[in-house]
Design an enzyme around this catalytic site. Sequence first.
Site, short mmCIF file in Angstrom:
data_model
loop_
_atom_site.label_atom_id
_atom_site.label_comp_id
_atom_site.label_asym_id
_atom_site.label_seq_id
_atom_site.Cartn_x
_atom_site.Cartn_y
_atom_site.Cartn_z
N GLU A 408 -9.63 -1.88 -1.42
CA GLU A 408 -10.24 -1.27 -2.61
C GLU A 408 -11.64 -1.85 -2.82
O GLU A 408 -12.51 -1.20 -3.38
CB GLU A 408 -9.35 -1.50 -3.85
N HIS A 437 9.70 -7.59 16.26
CA HIS A 437 10.73 -6.66 16.70
C HIS A 437 10.46 -5.25 16.18
O HIS A 437 11.37 -4.44 16.07
CB HIS A 437 12.10 -7.16 16.24
N LYS A 542 -7.09 10.82 -8.94
CA LYS A 542 -6.56 10.87 -10.31
C LYS A 542 -6.96 12.18 -10.97
O LYS A 542 -6.17 12.81 -11.67
CB LYS A 542 -7.14 9.71 -11.13
#
Length: 629
Positions: A408, A437, A542
């Site tokens: 950000e 793994h 947004k």
Amino acid sequence: MAMATTVHPCSTSSTCAAGVSPSSHSTTLSFSSLAPTRRYPSSFPNRRTPILSLCSPLQANAVSSRTSEALVDVAAFKAKAPLETDPIRLWHRYLDWVYQHKGLGLSVDVSRIGLSDEFVSEMEAKFSKAFSDMAELEGGAISNPDEKRMVGHYWLRKPELAPTAFLKKQIEDTLERLSVFAADVVSGKIKPPPCPAERFTQVLSVGIGGSALGPQFVAEALAPDNPPLKIRFIDNTDPAGIDHQIAQLGPELSSTLIIVISKSGGTPETRNGLLEVQKAFREKGLDFSKQGVAITQENSLLDNTARIEGWLARFPMFDWVGGRTSEMSAVGLLPAALQGIDIKEMLTGAAIMDEATRVRSIKQNPAALLALCWYWASDGVGSKDMVVLPYKDSLLLFSRYLQQLVMESLGKEFDLAGNVVNQGLSVYGNKGSTDQHAYIQQLREGVPNFFATFIEVLRDRPPGHDWELEPGVTCGDYLFGMLQGTRSALYANKRESITVTIEEVTPRLVGALIALYERAVGLYASVININAYHQPGVEAGKKAAAEVLALQKRVLAVLNDASCKDPVEALTLEKIAERCHSTQQIEMIYKIISHMASNDRLIIAEGLCGSPKSMEIFTGECNVEALYE
Ligand SMILES: O=P(O)(O)OC[C@H]1O[C@](O)(CO)[C@@H](O)[C@@H]1O
């Protein structure tokens, strides 16, 4: 109490057929504890539509008009100095490049990054400017130019550095007040309203992004096995996730302290989490105000709501502390203190690291070394990802915490001069050896598009608890071996890595780690000339989300209007789009309808799996009141 505010105005000026103007349907947020009313009876038929696939991912902008003259040509340095392979010369390289902070018990090893002294010299000027920028920032300059804000998270751990006596006092008073509050809650002096429990037993933290990731990381890293208060988080607007957290609390909801954290005080996800929790309180006949705490900017919507509703406590978030650097403010310190974590030690660790990262010499400054490596490894343009691998379960969330802090802050379209640069540094990772793994196969042999950061913890277990599971070998020796083995195996295949080593996971060292990366991000941002302290890109998503909700309201109004006709008129997608004057939005209208039908809030006439081309939709009931809204 009306605490509503218009957040995102509707972007279109069209008026839909039901006579409802889009602007009157703009999305509003309210921290009011009044529950939204349900418009459909619970007996509504349970129809299902297919789960829809997500839109194809946005294509990354392949070509950018980056101003390359400001970049150092890292490739040329790499060509001149291929990675060292001789073991003895690598050992000397380690000795030459390792940074050690003996007081803290922390080291940063960059020997497995191909840096050369010549490259350091080339970067001196950029870092000299970055050190000066940082000094100005710490002195109170407006370092977030477009938001016209100071950036003062460093003052939180050394209030005497704050540029004014007023700010210093604000920091000290808040710390004192939250410490006393936490101690009183832990001791039972501050109690929940009469209930079977004599004191608060749980914390439910409601917040998102920087208002959640730091507290989550610290809880996982440092909370004792039996904390005075256990903590849970609501960090999304996923109703099922919220239900799960509330269900897990069960009868303990009555002894749960709810901390609502939002710097802006208007983030929809947090507002929704709060309203859902308040609904659960009402349903159980509990008084939310006696258990609610707000952490937010003074006079924000949330602050005003908490004040008017008389919540148990309110703590300030300061304008000059960004969400992603707020762990050492009330945001991180209050939840930590309630879990019995030594917050003074966290602050001390951060303050010591701040001191160490003010040194104006790249090789003597661990944050500068990290920033230098990031530049080297990703050619100064984020061309490679940073894979963060803490080899310690309790540090699992460090990679997630860093993801926000780094991405950000650094992921920006424009540099400070206004050039399009599309900068950034991608971060991912969980923990070792678990990830060995999973995806380490690709890291070792696949596309070489990353560099690794190992976080090594020397202390395996508290003293006196270790044992040898085979002669001469403990469980922790395996973890150590896995880290060293992976570091070597990656390097042998020309995959570079940094190793940050800490003696143990303590509040002091966690504070130091946070401060180390905060400073590295700040320095790197100056080096690549971007503003690390704003996040304009987040607004687009947004705003688009608010537009979707506004469109949904118009669609509902149109459908309600048609459902109130006699006989009921079922509408095709085209008709709905037309009546909403939103023909361009037909795909979104289809998605809205599919979502609502999947949740029994609309009916698709042809039933399950309605086809987008032929489906006809109706609401199943006429809401007369809505006709006149
Ligand atoms: O604390 P707030 O204001 O609710 O914001 C939460 C998060 O949302 C963001 O603003 C991004 O949308 C982050 O920067 C921030 O940490």
